[in-house]
Design an enzyme around this catalytic site. Structure first.
Site, PDB file in Angstrom:
ATOM      1  NE  ARG A  13      32.703  33.903  35.172  1.00 17.05           N
ATOM      2  CZ  ARG A  13      33.691  34.439  34.478  1.00 17.05           C
ATOM      3  NH1 ARG A  13      34.048  35.676  34.682  1.00 17.05           N
ATOM      4  NH2 ARG A  13      34.304  33.741  33.545  1.00 17.05           N
TER       5      ARG A  13
ATOM      6  CG  ASP B 255      45.485  35.700  41.376  1.00 20.49           C
ATOM      7  OD1 ASP B 255      45.465  35.897  40.141  1.00 20.49           O
ATOM      8  OD2 ASP B 255      44.465  35.574  42.061  1.00 20.49           O
TER       9      ASP B 255
ATOM     10  CD  GLU C 184      37.231  41.030  32.722  1.00 16.30           C
ATOM     11  OE1 GLU C 184      36.089  41.172  33.187  1.00 16.30           O
ATOM     12  OE2 GLU C 184      38.189  40.625  33.389  1.00 16.30           O
ATOM     13  CG  ASP C 185      36.625  36.126  31.864  1.00 16.44           C
ATOM     14  OD1 ASP C 185      35.532  36.691  32.057  1.00 16.44           O
ATOM     15  OD2 ASP C 185      37.050  35.191  32.552  1.00 16.44           O
TER      16      ASP C 185
ATOM     17  NE  ARG D   1      42.802  40.440  31.288  1.00 15.63           N
ATOM     18  CZ  ARG D   1      43.061  39.595  32.265  1.00 15.63           C
ATOM     19  NH1 ARG D   1      42.164  39.371  33.189  1.00 15.63           N
ATOM     20  NH2 ARG D   1      44.209  38.971  32.318  1.00 15.63           N
TER      21      ARG D   1
END
Lengths: 719, 759
Positions: B715, B557, B643-644, B539
């Site tokens: 995370r 979403d 990834e974020d 992404r």
């Protein structure tokens, strides 16, 4: 010694007539001795100087042909060859330059002579037009001194711009007999065309010992970094042809080669490029069949087509500058003048003034081996960048190439910057074209720092005589956890501040500063008492701000320490009917200013306001007793280029029952005055620096459905 | 008597006249300087015939500077190769560019040989290279080679001196006369002369050396590196000591020095004079004679008193409390002091004549240091006193920027060295001096992305650009459904309704092929579909399709309204270098577990903006995919939801600033139904809709077992691994949210521009 002897002589006349009894012979002998002594002193001390520095100069209207002739004996000394290891700290005598408050080196120019050898044959042309222009420019500049004893740098008037126009050995001898030569220490020679056939050295071949060389066409092997200065090869066309700057936009050709006499190997490679890419590549050469009287230097031809030179350069995006026998080419100057981006193909060439100029912004350097890839390399450059390079190229020409004066002054400035590095001209000043200097900002607080919370802030309350309200403000502000000091600026000269015992008792130090004059600018004075970075400017009637709101404002300021972070927001608008700026305080969806009646900002801006406010704004504000806050908004926005931050929704500041947005009078005259301020400041700044935004800062959980007691700043007022 | 008087007066008259003629001018010159201004300067004469002078060169000669009889360019270049070797090496004569053409800039490190230990510092250098994105294990594709022999300390009196280097090198089949090799060195030469002698022949190798002198430095070929200690951290590195921009930059001392005074030998010229500028008030210059075994032999009358004074001050305290620090040469030209002063924001005053300053090819030292002259030591106090406070402030900030960008860790020093060499390979795709000397620094600016300043998020203000007025909506689809789900249709509609939307790009990250173009909703803006490789890091791949500066990153979403998008985009345009988005999370230091904690609960702070709904500059896609080493992206692809976080960490590491949260409507994703997942997607990504549950205040341990908690602990792991990899925790917290100016104000909704945000 000289000063002392003069004094003694001046006392003479008063002394001697009293001694009447002495014999006449005695006086005669006495005065003869004095006279002889004087004459002798004059002869020994002043004579050589006078010849060198004064007698030649006194006559203004003279011809170059009348200058004195100096005969060089065949066995007169020759300097050593240039020393490749020379650097400023080894070969340059800094003690001659010394520390001076202006940080300017002093440059002395030797007077013009005509040098002949034993047989009376000239050593070189006395002086070229360009060298004369160069020396005139130095002489007219701030660097110049006519006093050989105070000089830091010496420029011989012996013209060595073109090595082919002089006799090497004799020129060297002429240099060696200069009165201050001293192995060439602190001497500066200007040369644009070095070397000669067959090997074309890349630096002047005249033996010059330790002299600095400002040379056109250095290679990395001959250039003594930090010692020599690389200069352009001046193109006399610059003075003859007026090429107006051409704006951005498409040009007819993509790549243009305009040089004559290129090596056939290069020409073949260029022609291969042309064959591959068609008409966007244009390769010109000299014209073979020009009618008589047309100067060949002003024409170029492709097959039978004739083009005007240098005008044709403006028709192309990129212009090839290939090395010839020498590395430095005069065509570079023409190309820059035309605002064509030079594609420099000359391995190991030291670009002109590369010590200070960032050539990557104005040119493309391609290794000779990669010539076949030139087209694809150039195509990969974004159009926006090409336009900037064109502008940059033109700017380099205007600032550093266009005249011998520009070349001379840039050279001296570079040497000056080495000697006074702490006063050196910055990269931006050298490289940014005026358009960029104008539209860009250099934020004085550029480092992204979030100041430590522990430092706290200093609240500065400007007051005149509203003591009751002032005390309420003090009490309220003192509840803010991060307050570290409170400073009251007592602006009333007719009345003393209340006695110490009457002031509210607060947990942080409270200082009262009395001012000499009732001026609004007193609120922005960088008082020594302000020891924190953050300053909270607050009016003596802002009583509605809660402790949470103020503490939150401080936290927001910590995240944006280079901005004005304030509570009452305002807007400027363009009034299309009146064709001028208008001040707006209504409920707007936008803000461009925060009022300093309650605002956090960095103490640095107090300095700027007090000492660096442009034009007469500061006095104007003091005279009108209004708009100091707008002036501060202009100042900060102008220097940082950033918008203000309005914090919290609060709109009422002075009393809960006030109907207006705040107590400041909203009547028509007030609005008109404020609008006038904006127009006045915009004209002084020459631009409208204020930035309009649509956001304000609230606590992360403001109005969120979340228990109030868990919020850090629950008490954020609704209005 | 009369005649006699006349006679006397005549004589006087004559003597006065003579005095005037011969001495007057000189007297005025020497005795009354001020009086000289009135006198006309003797300028260069305006020759009457100046317009008739000939030009320095014939115009024809200037324009036709060729001589076909000369060597052809190719022959000349071939001849250079044999002439300009070893001490006269340049890139074009000693470096084989062709090695770098096919595979780009790849660096190969020789394998470690057994029984050949390397020092700790050299080990760090090698591991920095191995961690770099340029490292390769295949010598065939390498452009640059690094020896495994420790060449840092070439003082043959030192314990770490490696013997017989020449012999060993000659045994390497790849050596090739040193061509395309890079040799690191910190100490060369030995007592008493400390020359640049390395004790072996480096041939055509590039030398990256500390204490380089300008004379032996091969410009554009060698690289001067700073001297750093063996304790210098491998990565991350300590931050600078400047925490605030004090105005005026008032520190206790103006100028300090504390160090050895060499009584004899090289470097003693300066070191022996430093005590002269000590004034005991704002200039502290302390020297000691105590060094070496036999210092007492050379000791002079000052020594005893100096040694006492010397002990009274603490070096660290001086560093902290002084505006300027003298950095004189030692026996060698460079010293540890240089980096120490730089970190301490104590502006270095360099007294080291002939020192080629570290990375001077890239760094403009004139902005961060005062380059003094050893010969003018006594002028230094008055010179630094004259420096304007504004300039001092700028100097201090620049020291911190340089320290943090290029020097604070071995990684940074080594990577700067590599980037400088890489820039030489293609001059047209290299960093300008401006880029090296402006935040965020050359290492974080990829010339392969663009060479135009306006394409980066950092330089808008300095160059008067503004970010583009449109954005690209970039939606990642991972769901399995054959047809398009309702949320994504709504999202496309909301986003394309924004007046600022230029295009929509869909990243189809699912095994099933995307629905045919007819199935997609009609929208006012072009819609592009990209087939992804089903990797999480996908992404943030710099897709060509993304044409605008701004990217609005979305999950399928995500639920946003047009006015939310509009408002957030306008905010982003004010902060183009940051991530600006809606749902946020934060990190904290957990002192009990001694690790970083992560929370998605509602808190008063935020440090991570979820990229499920965030604006950022498209350059960050390039940084993510090209600047970060492949290992880090693999780590992210392996963890489920990292990834974020990595993107947030990366942007924070670049900007040193927190992200920005903008207001969002209340019913955000909490209520969203769980979507079917890509069953065999490379990563079993839980639906991003689950990201921000208003979890109850409970310790992470209690949550074990549920899917949400697995995700949560992943995370947290991710956060800790990233902090470890970066060497510090780059994330920065913020306490604010940006709302529309009239947000929730009690005023008619008709006045409000974004009334729908308040629902």
């Amino acid at each position: 010694i000289m000063c002392a002897s003069a004094k003694y002589n001046t006392r003479g006349p008063a002394l001697i007539p009293r001694m009447k009894t002495k014999h006449r012979i005695y006086y005669i002998t006495l005065f003869s001795i004095v006279l002889l002594g004087l004459i002798a002193t004059g002869m020994f001390q002043f004579w050589p100087h006078s010849i060198e520095s004064s007698s030649d100069w006194t006559v203004e209207k003279r011809s170059v042909h009348d200058v004195p002739v100096v005969k060089l004996p065949a066995d007169s000394p020759i300097p050593e060859r240039g020393d490749l290891s020379c650097r400023m700290h080894t070969c340059f005598d800094v003690y001659r330059c010394g520390f001076n408050p202006k940080n300017k080196i002093k440059v002395y120019i030797y007077s013009l002579k005509k040098y002949v050898d034993e047989y009376g044959t000239l050593v070189s042309n006395t002086i070229s037009r360009e060298y004369n222009e160069l020396l005139t420019a130095i002489s007219d500049s701030e660097f110049y001194t006519d006093d050989v004893n105070r000089a830091c740098l010496f420029v011989p008037s012996i013209d060595v711009l073109n090595q082919n126009a002089l006799r090497i050995k004799e020129t060297a001898q002429a240099l060696a007999q200069l009165s201050r030569w001293d192995r060439g220490t602190n001497h500066l020679l200007f040369n644009m065309l070095p070397g000669g056939p067959p090997d074309y050295n890349t630096a002047l071949d005249v033996p010059r010992d330790r002299a600095l060389l400002a040379g056109g066409g250095f290679s990395t092997w001959t250039y003594r970094q930090g010692y020599d200065v690389s200069i352009p090869v001046y193109s006399p066309l610059s003075g003859e042809v007026d090429l107006p700057e051409r704006g951005p936009g498409p040009r007819r050709y993509f790549i243009l080669s305009s040089q004559m006499g290129l090596h056939p190997e290069y020409r073949l490679e260029l022609e291969a490029l042309q064959a591959e890419n068609g008409e966007s590549v244009l390769i010109l050469d000299k014209c073979t069949n020009l009618s008589n009287g047309v100067p060949a230097v002003r024409k170029r031809c492709y097959k039978n087509q004739v083009f005007d030179y240098p005008q044709v350069l403006q028709e192309s995006t990129f212009c090839v500058v290939l090395r010839g026998a020498r590395l430095g080419q005069a065509v570079l100057s023409d190309v820059l003048q035309a605002g064509c981006v030079p594609v420099i193909i000359a391995d190991s060439y030291i670009l002109p003034f590369s010590e200070v100029l960032d050539w990557k912004r104005a040119s493309v350097v391609i290794p000779e081996e990669k010539m076949p890839e030139m087209y694809s390399i150039l195509q990969s450059i974004p159009q926006r960048q090409i336009e900037e390079m064109q502008r940059q190229a033109r700017w380099f020409w205007e600032a550093y190439f266009r005249s011998m004066k520009a070349i001379a002054l840039a050279t001296l400035q570079i040497i000056n910057d080495r000697i006074y590095p702490y006063a050196a001209i910055s990269y931006e000043e050298w490289n940014d074209p005026p358009a960029v200097k104008w539209s860009s900002v250099s934020n004085p607080l550029f480092l992204p720092l979030i100041p430590p919370q522990s430092q706290g802030f200093t609240a500065v309350v400007l007051t005149y005589d509203r003591v009751e309200s002032l005390f309420r403000v003090i009490t309220e502000v003192s509840k803010v956890p991060s307050l570290s000091k409170l400073l009251v600026v007592w602006n009333n000269q007719n009345k003393n501040p209340p006695e110490d015992s009457l002031w509210p008792k607060i947990r942080v130090p409270l200082k009262v500063v009395r001012t000499a004059e009732n001026k609004l600018s007193n609120r922005f004075f960088p008082y020594d008492e302000i020891e924190t970075e953050a300053v909270l400017a607050i009016d003596d009637d802002i009583i509605m701000l809660t402790s949470d709101e103020l503490q939150f404002g401080y936290e927001v300021w910590r995240e944006f320490p280079d901005r004005l972070v304030g509570y009452p927001g305002r807007l400027h608008l363009w009034d299309h009917e009146m064709n001028k700026w208008k001040y707006e305080s209504e409920w707007t969806n936008e803000v461009s200013m925060v009022l300093t009646g309650a605002a956090f900002y960095h103490k640095y801006f107090n300095y700027l306001y007090t000492y660096k406010m442009p034009g007469d704004i500061k006095n104007w504000v003091d005279a009108h007793m209004n708009c100091e806050d707008i002036a501060m908004n202009f100042l900060v926005a102008n220097v940082t280029g950033k918008s203000v931050i309005k914090v919290t929704p609060r709109k009422k500041f002075k009393c809960p029952e006030c109907t207006a947005i705040d107590g400041l009078s909203l009547d028509q005259t007030h609005m008109v005055e404020r609008s006038e301020c904006i127009n006045k400041f915009a004209s002084v700044f020459g631009t409208m620096p204020l930035k309009v935004v649509e956001h304000r800062a609230d606590p992360v959980l403001y109005k969120d459905d979340f228990p109030e007691k868990l919020k850090s700043f629950p008490n954020i007022g609704s209005l | 008597m009369q005649t006699r008087k006349k006679y006397i007066f005549l004589t006087f008259l004559a003597s006065w006249l003579l005095l005037f003629f011969f001495g007057g001018d000189q007297l005025r010159r020497f005795a009354f300087f001020s009086g000289r201004k009135a006198e006309a300067r003797r300028n260069w004469p305006r020759w009457t015939d100046r317009t008739l002078l000939k030009s320095f060169a014939d115009p024809q000669e200037l324009q036709r500077d060729g001589d076909p009889s000369l060597l052809s360019p190719r022959e000349r270049r071939a001849a250079w190769l044999s002439v300009y070797r070893s001490s006269r090496c340049r890139m074009e004569t000693c470096f084989d560019f062709s090695r770098c053409e096919r595979h780009g800039f790849k660096v190969f490190t020789y394998p470690q040989e057994r029984g050949q230990p390397v020092s700790e510092t050299y080990g760090k250098i090698l591991s920095s290279i191995e961690r770099s994105r340029y490292h390769t294990l295949n010598p065939e594709e390498a452009c640059l080679f690094i020896l495994s022999i420790d060449t840092l300390d070439r003082d043959h009196l030192s314990g770490q001196y490696v013997r017989n280097v020449d012999e060993k090198i000659r045994g390497f089949p790849l050596w090739n006369g040193g061509r395309n090799h890079l040799i690191f060195n910190l100490y060369s030469g030995t007592w008493p002369s400390y020359t640049g002698e390395l004790g072996f022949d480096i041939g055509h190798a590039i030398l990256a050396k500390a204490s380089f002198d300008t004379e032996s430095f091969r410009p554009g070929f060698d690289i001067s590196i700073p001297l750093f200690s063996k304790d210098h951290p491998q990565r991350g590195g300590d931050r600078g000591w400047l925490y605030q921009d004090s105005v005026p930059p008032k520190k206790k001392y103006l100028l300090v020095f504390k160090g050895k005074r060499y009584l004899t030998g090289i470097g003693s010229g300066t070191r022996n004079a430093l005590h002269h500028i000590h004034n005991g008030k704002d200039i502290i210059s302390l020297t000691t004679c105590k060094h070496g075994k036999d210092w007492e032999k050379h000791k002079d009358t000052r020594c005893d008193k100096d040694n006492v004074d010397y002990e009274r001050f603490d070096y660290q305290e001086l560093l902290h409390n002084s505006t300027f620090c003298i950095v004189p040469r030692g026996r060698r030209l460079g010293s540890f002091r240089f980096l120490e002063a730089l970190q301490a924001a104590c502006i270095p005053v360099l007294l080291s004549d002939g020192w080629e300053l570290p990375f001077a090819e890239a760094i403009d030292w004139g902005k961060a240091a005062v380059v003094g002259s050893e010969r003018l030591l006594l002028q230094i106090p008055s010179a630094v006193r004259c420096i304007h406070p504004e300039r001092v402030l700028a100097f201090q900030q620049q020291t911190q920027f340089l320290w943090d960008s290029y020097f604070s860790s071995v990684d940074k020093i080594v990577h700067t060295t590599l980037e400088i060499i890489k820039d030489r390979l293609s001059p047209h795709r290299s960093r300008s001096r401006f880029l090296w000397n402006t935040l965020p620094g050359g290492l974080l600016v990829l010339p392969d992305f663009s060479t135009h300043l306006g394409d980066f998020p950092f330089y808008y203000l300095q160059h008067g650009y503004s970010p583009s007025k449109k954005f690209t909506a970039f939606i990642r689809v991972v769901s399995q459904a054959g047809s398009l789900s309702q949320p994504i249709l709504r999202l496309i509609q909301a986003v394309s309704g924004s007046q600022y939307c230029a295009q929509i790009v869909i990243l189809w990250s699912c095994e099933k092929p995307p629905p045919p173009s007819g199935k997609w909703p009609q929208s006012a803006v072009p819609l592009t579909i990209i087939q992804g490789r089903r990797k999480l890091s996908d992404r943030f791949f710099p897709f060509e399709a993304i044409q605008t500066d701004a990217v609005l990153s979305l999950d399928e979403d995500t639920s946003l309204s047009t006015s939310e998008v509009d408002f957030a985009f306008l905010v982003w345009r004010s902060f183009p270098e940051r991530i600006v988005g809606f749902p946020t999370q934060s990190h904290f230091w957990d002192p009990e577990q001694r690790r970083w904690g992560y929370t998605s609960k509602w808190t008063n702070e935020l440090s991570i903006v979820l990229t499920a709904a965030a604006f950022y500059h498209r350059y960050y896609h390039s940084l993510f995919s090209e600047y970060l080493p492949a290992g880090l992206r693999e780590l992210v692809d392996g963890l489920a939801a990292c990834e974020d976080i990595l993107m947030n960490v990366l942007v924070a590491a670049v900007t040193k600033l927190p992200p920005i949260k903008v207001t969002q409507r209340k019913q955000h994703k909490e209520a969203m139904a769980q979507q079917a997942e890509c069953r065999d997607g490379a990563a079993g990504t839980p639906p991003p809709g689950q990201r921000s549950p208003p979890a109850p205040r409970s310790a992470p341990a209690k949550l074990k077992g549920t899917a949400g908690s697995r995700r949560f602990s992943q995370r947290q792991d991710c956060l800790n691994q990233l902090a470890d990899w970066f060497g510090y925790m780059p994330l920065v917290s913020s306490q604010l949210r940006l709302d529309p100016v009239l947000f929730k104000d009690q005023v008619s909704v008709l006045r409000k521009k974004y009334p729908s945000l308040e629902k």
